[in-house]
Design an enzyme around this catalytic site. Structure first.
Site, short mmCIF file in Angstrom:
data_model
loop_
_atom_site.label_atom_id
_atom_site.label_comp_id
_atom_site.label_asym_id
_atom_site.label_seq_id
_atom_site.Cartn_x
_atom_site.Cartn_y
_atom_site.Cartn_z
N ALA A 9 -14.13 77.26 8.73
CA ALA A 9 -15.45 76.96 9.47
C ALA A 9 -15.94 75.46 8.99
N ILE A 12 -11.99 70.15 10.25
CA ILE A 12 -11.01 69.89 10.76
C ILE A 12 -10.12 71.19 10.87
N ILE A 60 -12.50 81.11 -1.91
CA ILE A 60 -10.86 80.83 -1.84
C ILE A 60 -10.42 81.52 -3.43
N THR A 124 -4.06 65.06 1.90
CA THR A 124 -5.28 64.31 1.79
C THR A 124 -4.16 62.59 0.95
N ASP A 125 -4.12 62.19 1.64
CA ASP A 125 -3.13 60.98 1.24
C ASP A 125 -3.97 59.88 -0.03
N GLU A 126 -5.30 60.68 -0.16
CA GLU A 126 -5.93 59.63 -1.32
C GLU A 126 -5.30 60.21 -3.03
N TYR A 149 -12.74 64.00 -6.75
CA TYR A 149 -12.02 64.54 -4.85
C TYR A 149 -10.59 64.35 -5.29
N LYS A 153 -7.37 66.55 -5.66
CA LYS A 153 -6.57 67.22 -4.90
C LYS A 153 -5.61 67.40 -4.57
N ASN A 178 -7.44 59.36 6.99
CA ASN A 178 -8.93 59.86 8.00
C ASN A 178 -9.24 60.25 8.97
N LYS A 188 -19.89 62.02 6.48
CA LYS A 188 -18.16 60.99 7.03
C LYS A 188 -19.14 59.34 7.29
N GLY A 274 -15.18 52.94 -8.27
CA GLY A 274 -13.76 52.61 -8.05
C GLY A 274 -13.22 53.46 -6.86
P1 NAD Z 1 -15.26 70.16 5.39
O1 NAD Z 1 -16.17 69.58 3.93
O2 NAD Z 1 -15.45 70.00 6.68
O3 NAD Z 1 -14.91 71.65 5.97
C1 NAD Z 1 -14.37 72.18 4.89
C2 NAD Z 1 -14.37 73.42 4.80
O4 NAD Z 1 -14.32 74.74 3.32
C3 NAD Z 1 -15.91 74.04 5.37
O5 NAD Z 1 -16.27 75.26 6.06
C4 NAD Z 1 -16.04 75.43 3.78
O6 NAD Z 1 -17.17 76.59 3.59
C5 NAD Z 1 -15.40 75.53 3.35
N1 NAD Z 1 -15.19 75.94 1.56
C6 NAD Z 1 -15.67 75.07 0.61
N2 NAD Z 1 -15.50 75.86 -0.05
C7 NAD Z 1 -14.88 76.64 -0.32
C8 NAD Z 1 -14.69 78.13 -0.85
N3 NAD Z 1 -14.42 78.40 -2.56
N4 NAD Z 1 -14.20 78.88 -0.59
C9 NAD Z 1 -14.14 79.27 1.46
N5 NAD Z 1 -14.21 77.66 1.69
C10 NAD Z 1 -14.77 76.57 1.16
O7 NAD Z 1 -13.66 69.40 5.23
P2 NAD Z 1 -12.65 68.98 6.28
O8 NAD Z 1 -12.78 67.29 7.34
O9 NAD Z 1 -12.46 70.05 7.51
O10 NAD Z 1 -11.08 69.07 5.62
C11 NAD Z 1 -10.33 69.85 5.65
C12 NAD Z 1 -9.74 70.39 4.17
O11 NAD Z 1 -8.52 68.63 4.74
C13 NAD Z 1 -10.03 69.19 3.26
O12 NAD Z 1 -8.89 70.06 2.22
C14 NAD Z 1 -9.80 67.72 3.08
O13 NAD Z 1 -8.90 68.01 1.33
C15 NAD Z 1 -8.68 67.82 3.79
N6 NAD Z 1 -8.12 66.49 4.28
C16 NAD Z 1 -9.91 65.92 4.90
C17 NAD Z 1 -10.06 65.28 5.89
C18 NAD Z 1 -10.69 64.29 6.21
O14 NAD Z 1 -10.59 63.16 7.15
N7 NAD Z 1 -11.23 64.82 6.65
C19 NAD Z 1 -8.59 63.87 5.51
C20 NAD Z 1 -7.11 64.91 4.97
C21 NAD Z 1 -7.12 65.88 4.75
O1 DAU Z 2 -8.22 59.87 3.56
C1 DAU Z 2 -8.51 60.72 3.64
C2 DAU Z 2 -9.51 61.10 3.00
O2 DAU Z 2 -10.79 60.90 3.95
C3 DAU Z 2 -10.64 63.32 2.80
O3 DAU Z 2 -9.44 63.50 1.94
C4 DAU Z 2 -11.68 63.06 2.87
O4 DAU Z 2 -12.15 64.67 2.69
C5 DAU Z 2 -12.45 62.32 3.56
O5 DAU Z 2 -13.74 62.41 2.94
C6 DAU Z 2 -12.27 60.91 3.40
O6 DAU Z 2 -12.04 60.00 2.37
P1 DAU Z 2 -13.16 58.57 2.58
O7 DAU Z 2 -13.31 58.23 1.76
O8 DAU Z 2 -12.42 57.77 2.67
O9 DAU Z 2 -14.26 59.08 3.91
P2 DAU Z 2 -15.30 58.66 4.07
O10 DAU Z 2 -15.91 58.97 5.25
O11 DAU Z 2 -16.52 58.65 2.85
O12 DAU Z 2 -15.26 56.79 3.80
C7 DAU Z 2 -15.01 55.69 4.74
C8 DAU Z 2 -14.83 54.42 4.22
O13 DAU Z 2 -16.14 54.06 4.92
C9 DAU Z 2 -14.98 53.90 2.64
O14 DAU Z 2 -14.31 53.34 3.20
C10 DAU Z 2 -16.18 54.44 2.22
C11 DAU Z 2 -17.26 53.64 3.22
N1 DAU Z 2 -17.74 54.02 3.72
C12 DAU Z 2 -18.54 55.54 3.97
C13 DAU Z 2 -19.72 55.92 3.43
C14 DAU Z 2 -19.69 57.33 3.30
C15 DAU Z 2 -19.66 53.45 3.96
O15 DAU Z 2 -19.40 52.15 3.75
N2 DAU Z 2 -21.00 53.59 3.96
C16 DAU Z 2 -20.73 55.01 3.80
O16 DAU Z 2 -21.89 55.98 4.95
#
Ligand code: NAD
Ligand code: DAU
Length: 343
Positions: A9, A12, A60, A124-126, A149, A153, A178, A188, A274
């Protein structure tokens, strides 16, 4: 094929489920999601009546529920469920360890017990940490996570590797850069900046704004995951990236330009603790082995994403106000696919 998607939900996961149902007519999907602040069933409103889609509300981390669910025989599990926002992990890491580490271990254990033929752990690449101004991380690069975070992961990745080596569990790890695109929670940076700009509010840019991220459209990510789910090799890790690095300040400028808003909306604010300076991935393995390449050019994908948020104002306003939870309470009892035995 019967697939359990966890965390479906969220951003991604919901895009992944929609694609799967659209592209694979024989596929049945069960979505297990706790519906945290980031989980929103409204993201899947268009498929909730599809007889091939079932929703189960739960965590989960719930050993009994996960075991019972996986006992109903799945061909694969794809785990998206996570606490995903770095800034929240800096404030309080507890939920990150619970869901990202213990939750993943709960899934690995249940997959082992029920001999699930394939599991994909979406990472994630992080986990590689920050890289200097040149070079790219390969799948062989050491793990050096910096935020709570990223550390949670990385721990999940190590557990997945251990379950493969110790028990032969056919698990595959994917590490993506990202993502951006429709239905991303506006905490985000891209949806936050778009929705703030639409409301003529400042765009809070951390530090000097020169931190670099690699941007991958969520559709490209979902397509890579579908290929890996079908053809990836168990025990392997695959990097997934858009091969498109941008400094945050340039992303902010592109968004403002797309909306015809002034650059004076950019507000430099205190840096993230950090804060990783640059992420960059080598995706050669995925290209060579499975022929995957990203297709969506960032500037085009970003324009489309800006237009999506413009035309879905009610969605993001409800999300920002926390009102999307109402949707769940109103809709849940009417879902034709609701499986009461798992609630
Ligand atoms: P998101 O925060 O939008 O969604 C996370 C979902 O997980 C939500 O629907 C939430 O309700 C559910 N969730 C949280 N805790 C739970 C639990 N204990 N049991 C069941 N469901 C639970 O996240 P996203 O951005 O869609 O990311 C999805 C996955 O991809 C994550 O594992 C994240 O680490 C990874 N990822 C995200 C990005 C990115 O840029 N968004 C990049 C690389 C990897
Ligand atoms: O790289 C993959 C990761 O990308 C995923 O694993 C994470 O789930 C996802 O949240 C994302 O992490 P980041 O920390 O890179 O994403 P975020 O959107 O929080 O921030 C992206 C960049 O923008 C980062 O350098 C911080 C900066 N930023 C972020 C926020 C929220 C700002 O400058 N201002 C902001 O308000």
């Amino acid at each position: 094929m019967r697939i359990l998607v966890t965390g479906g939900a969220g951003f991604i996961g919901s895009n992944f489920i929609r694609n799967l149902l659209a592209n694979e007519s024989e596929c049945t999907v069960v979505n297990l999601d706790k519906l945290t602040y980031a989980g929103n069933l409204e993201n899947l409103a268009d498929v909730e009546k599809d007889p091939r889609y079932h929703f189960v509300k739960g965590s989960i981390c719930d050993v009994e529920l996960v075991d019972k669910l996986l006992g109903t025989k799945f061909d694969a599990l794809v785990n998206f469920a996570a606490e995903s926002h770095v800034d929240r992990s800096i404030q309080n890491a507890t939920a990150f360890v619970e869901t990202n580490v213990l939750g993943t271990q709960t899934l690995l254990e249940a997959c082992r017990r029920h001999r699930v033929p394939r599991m994909v752990q979406v990472s994630t690449d992080e986990v590689y940490g920050s890289i200097g101004p040149t070079g790219r991380f390969t799948e062989e690069s050491p793990l050096a996570p910096n935020s709570p975070y990223a550390a949670s992961k990385a721990a999940a990745d190590l557990l997945a590797g251990a379950y493969f080596r110790t028990y032969g569990l056919p698990v595959i790890i994917t590490r993506s850069s990202n993502n951006y695109g429709p239905y991303q929670f506006p905490e985000k940076v891209i949806p936050l900046f778009i929705t703030n700009a639409l409301a003529d509010e400042p765009l809070p840019l951390y530090g000097d704004g020169l931190h670099v991220r690699d941007w991958l459209h969520v559709q490209d990510h979902c397509q890579a995951l579908a290929v890996i789910l079908r053809e990836g090799r168990p025990g392997e890790t695959y990097n997934i990236a858009g091969n498109c690095e941008r400094a945050n300040i340039d992303v902010a400028r592109l968004i403002l330009r797309a909306l015809g808003k002034p650059e004076s909306l950019i507000a430099h604010v205190t840096d993230r603790l950090g804060h990783d300076r640059r992420y960059a991935l080598d995706t050669g393995k995925l290209e060579r082995e499975l022929g995957w390449r990203p297709r969506i050019v960032f500037e085009v994908g970003l324009q489309e994403t800006v237009r999506w948020y413009e035309s879905h104002e009610a969605w993001w306003r409800r999300v920002k106000d926390g009102e999307y939870r109402e949707y769940y309470h109103k809709t849940y009892k009417d879902l034709s696919s609701f499986s009461p035995q798992f609630h």
